[in-house]
Design a protein around this motif. Sequence first.
Motif, mmCIF file in Angstrom:
data_model
loop_
_atom_site.group_PDB
_atom_site.id
_atom_site.type_symbol
_atom_site.label_atom_id
_atom_site.label_comp_id
_atom_site.label_asym_id
_atom_site.label_seq_id
_atom_site.Cartn_x
_atom_site.Cartn_y
_atom_site.Cartn_z
ATOM 1 N N THR A 287 0.879 -1.167 0.000
ATOM 2 C CA THR A 287 0.000 0.000 0.000
ATOM 3 C C THR A 287 0.916 1.217 0.000
ATOM 4 O O THR A 287 1.642 1.440 0.976
ATOM 5 N N ALA A 288 0.935 1.985 -1.097
ATOM 6 C CA ALA A 288 1.883 3.086 -1.226
ATOM 7 C C ALA A 288 1.189 4.321 -1.784
ATOM 8 O O ALA A 288 0.217 4.218 -2.542
ATOM 9 N N ARG A 289 1.710 5.489 -1.401
ATOM 10 C CA ARG A 289 1.177 6.775 -1.867
ATOM 11 C C ARG A 289 2.308 7.637 -2.429
ATOM 12 O O ARG A 289 3.434 7.582 -1.962
ATOM 13 N N ARG A 290 1.918 8.440 -3.418
ATOM 14 C CA ARG A 290 2.787 9.503 -3.921
ATOM 15 C C ARG A 290 1.847 10.645 -4.277
ATOM 16 O O ARG A 290 1.123 10.578 -5.278
ATOM 17 N N GLY A 291 1.828 11.658 -3.438
ATOM 18 C CA GLY A 291 0.895 12.768 -3.645
ATOM 19 C C GLY A 291 -0.540 12.266 -3.499
ATOM 20 O O GLY A 291 -0.903 11.669 -2.486
ATOM 21 N N ASP A 292 -1.362 12.491 -4.545
ATOM 22 C CA ASP A 292 -2.753 12.036 -4.528
ATOM 23 C C ASP A 292 -2.907 10.623 -5.074
ATOM 24 O O ASP A 292 -4.003 10.064 -5.041
ATOM 25 N N GLU A 293 -1.830 10.051 -5.588
ATOM 26 C CA GLU A 293 -1.900 8.711 -6.185
ATOM 27 C C GLU A 293 -1.687 7.655 -5.102
ATOM 28 O O GLU A 293 -0.765 7.757 -4.294
ATOM 29 N N GLN A 294 -2.567 6.650 -5.101
ATOM 30 C CA GLN A 294 -2.406 5.530 -4.165
ATOM 31 C C GLN A 294 -2.313 4.242 -4.969
ATOM 32 O O GLN A 294 -3.132 3.983 -5.849
ATOM 33 N N PHE A 295 -1.300 3.439 -4.639
ATOM 34 C CA PHE A 295 -1.057 2.170 -5.320
ATOM 35 C C PHE A 295 -1.261 1.041 -4.325
ATOM 36 O O PHE A 295 -0.678 1.026 -3.241
ATOM 37 N N VAL A 296 -2.113 0.081 -4.695
ATOM 38 C CA VAL A 296 -2.428 -1.060 -3.829
ATOM 39 C C VAL A 296 -2.293 -2.327 -4.657
ATOM 40 O O VAL A 296 -2.888 -2.441 -5.730
ATOM 41 N N THR A 297 -1.516 -3.282 -4.164
ATOM 42 C CA THR A 297 -1.387 -4.568 -4.846
ATOM 43 C C THR A 297 -0.976 -5.643 -3.857
ATOM 44 O O THR A 297 -0.468 -5.342 -2.773
ATOM 45 N N GLU A 298 -1.195 -6.878 -4.253
ATOM 46 C CA GLU A 298 -0.752 -8.020 -3.447
ATOM 47 C C GLU A 298 -0.099 -9.024 -4.373
ATOM 48 O O GLU A 298 -0.641 -9.360 -5.422
ATOM 49 N N ILE A 299 1.081 -9.492 -3.972
ATOM 50 C CA ILE A 299 1.882 -10.393 -4.790
ATOM 51 C C ILE A 299 2.184 -11.644 -3.980
ATOM 52 O O ILE A 299 2.593 -11.550 -2.822
ATOM 53 N N ARG A 300 1.991 -12.799 -4.589
ATOM 54 C CA ARG A 300 2.298 -14.079 -3.936
ATOM 55 C C ARG A 300 3.549 -14.658 -4.576
ATOM 56 O O ARG A 300 3.652 -14.753 -5.785
#
Length: 189
Positions: free
Chosen positions: A171-184
């Motif tokens: 779960t990561a943010r840069r300014g107004d952008e939010q990135f969400v992912t899950e990796i197995r």
Amino acid sequence: MTPTPLPESGPFAGDGHAAADEVAPPRKPPLIPSHIAWPGFVIALLLLSIFAAFQAFFAAQSDGGAQVVEAYYDSAIAFDDEQAAQAASNALGWSAGVEVGACEGGLCAVDVVVRDREGAPVEGLNGLLRVSRPQSAATVARIPLASSDAPGVYRQFVPLNADGLWDFAVTARRGDEQFVTEIRRDVAR
């Protein structure tokens, strides 16, 4: 209808009994008398089913048994918000990869590589890496993302205590952008 005559010699001669000159071999007594063998067979089947039931019970408990998901109620309430965040993250077109490096002292170097839609590295992210096992409801580690020397690579040292499948949720943010992912990943230390 006339009856079929019986042969005059052999086992079917005369009245249907064996010829008088033939003697049947003596029967050997059974190794286990039948009054012991049949109850023993029933008892063996019962013991086998009890053994199988205990084996199934211990196998079900071998990984800790039934597990409770952390903050399940709060997660259920926030479900719509999480789905909206995931949709916004998917719209960014970013992708992430996880590379597990060498392990030392119980900690393994884990690099999270984030790239944008064109494949360029994404820098300046702040966020969290959550590490867990697929078969366990508990989170093993929550670690803040830390930048490394390479652009778009975020290196953390994670306590990966066993080989096998691991889930890495970013779960990561840069300014107004939010990135969400899950990796197995299947990890071999």
